[in-house]
Design a protein around this motif. Sequence first.
Motif, short mmCIF file in Angstrom:
data_model
loop_
_atom_site.label_atom_id
_atom_site.label_comp_id
_atom_site.label_asym_id
_atom_site.label_seq_id
_atom_site.Cartn_x
_atom_site.Cartn_y
_atom_site.Cartn_z
N SER A 253 0.82 -1.20 0.00
CA SER A 253 0.00 0.00 0.00
C SER A 253 0.87 1.26 0.00
O SER A 253 1.81 1.36 0.77
CB SER A 253 -0.85 -0.10 1.26
OG SER A 253 -1.66 0.98 1.36
N LEU A 254 0.57 2.23 -0.86
CA LEU A 254 1.37 3.46 -0.91
C LEU A 254 0.51 4.70 -0.63
O LEU A 254 0.82 5.51 0.21
CB LEU A 254 2.06 3.57 -2.28
CG LEU A 254 2.91 4.81 -2.55
CD1 LEU A 254 4.03 4.96 -1.53
CD2 LEU A 254 3.51 4.80 -3.95
N SER A 292 0.10 -1.83 -6.01
CA SER A 292 -0.02 -0.77 -5.01
C SER A 292 -1.34 -0.02 -5.16
O SER A 292 -2.05 -0.21 -6.15
CB SER A 292 1.14 0.21 -5.16
OG SER A 292 1.21 1.01 -4.01
N LEU A 318 7.09 -0.71 -9.69
CA LEU A 318 5.79 -1.34 -9.47
C LEU A 318 5.28 -2.00 -10.74
O LEU A 318 5.59 -1.56 -11.85
CB LEU A 318 4.77 -0.29 -9.02
CG LEU A 318 4.91 0.22 -7.59
CD1 LEU A 318 4.06 1.47 -7.36
CD2 LEU A 318 4.55 -0.86 -6.57
#
Length: 435
Positions: A253-254, A292, A318
């Motif tokens: 998670s970002l 993400s 990513l």
Amino acid sequence: MKKFYIHTMGCKSNQFESSIIAENLEKNGIAQTKKVEDADYYILNSCTVTHKSDNEAMYLLRAAKHKKNKITTIITGCVAQIEKEKLLENEFIDYVIGNNEKLELYEVIKSADNKHCVASDIMKLNEFTKAVLVDTSKTRANLKIQDGCDNRCSYCIIPFARGKSRSADAQFILEQINNFSQHGFKEVVLTGIHIGLWGKDIGFTLLDLLKEIELKTSIERYRLGSLNPHEITDELLEFLSKSKKFCPHFHLSLQSACNKTLRSMNRHYLVEDYIKQIDKINSMFDLPFLGSDIIAGFAGETEKDFRTTVDNLSKSGLSKIHVFPYSIRQGTAGATLQDQVEEPVKQMRADIIKALSAIKYNEFINKNIGLTRKILIEKHPDKKTGMLKGVTDNYLTVLINSTDQNLLNSMQKVKIVKYKNNTIYGEWDLYRSLH
Ligand code: SF4
């Protein structure tokens, strides 16, 4: 015989819990139907992550009553937990059932009057409510190992809908995983609201649990749900890189790739550290899938902040980015901030990140072309073509050049050969799979 129809919104935890609800009702003689018109009960397991999902929940319940006036409508899940009694003011809602109570939905409805709300104060719950499900029609087993969240990210309403972080004990988890493998499952997905917090309330860490899973279960492989960056320690990575069961599939998670925005979101890490971590994971694993989440247009996000996010995401390693336009949730710190971003701007920013994600995902798939990966062949062939399909360890869904039913639910080596019209194609042959 009475019948129920169930609609599930939102995350994997909700999906898992809907299966528990269905099993609970079926055990008590109420059959599932796929048609609202045939149902006596319409159950909505709702999600409150955005105001759009709240609106959708109301729309679905109203539509169900409209379709069949005599149907009993039941809302459960996160909207029910947050809004509680207020929901009963709607003439199209008959029952409101909380997140904890939904696991025994039949018993709750049986003992409650019509137009009733049964939703206890979830913040007072200190223990994980165990629920077991073996749905052999699925290829992958989902196991919920944790519920709730102790963080207070300023945009997020989930801790108020799910309560404090609560972990299932390791013994229970190991037993369930072994039970799945005895039922023929080859893969289990460990889910929860915030699985990185697993063990915090009972004096363990996620790494402790994964070590036990490695040693004491017979499952062939497992995946992890979403983790926060600071939860992926070097020790955890070291362990996972040597694991024989872990699938190289991370969801990290970002939420924003701009430090200023991360601070106002109350997320405690720097984007530079996140990017380094992604690089490290890419160097330690064999083409891992790295997904993400990003929220576009959080309160106070300027054009410059957004550009910083786009620049950082572009240079990150990513594989795919899920993006949501920021949705103001009443009761959160984010809702009290003054400088909210206009809706069309949020949407435009989300579209830009979506386009960037498509490029990254395309690049990721192309890196896999020509490689042979381990695939778990799904229990059900592709509906359109009848061909087998499966998911690689690094989370690519592949259509395979075979219709051999003997291969269903087996682990095979498949060569990824092409990507065309949004479909990834793979080649299976016996020789390849034996070597
Ligand atoms: S970590 Fe933050 S975003 Fe995730 S559930 Fe907890 S509060 Fe919400």
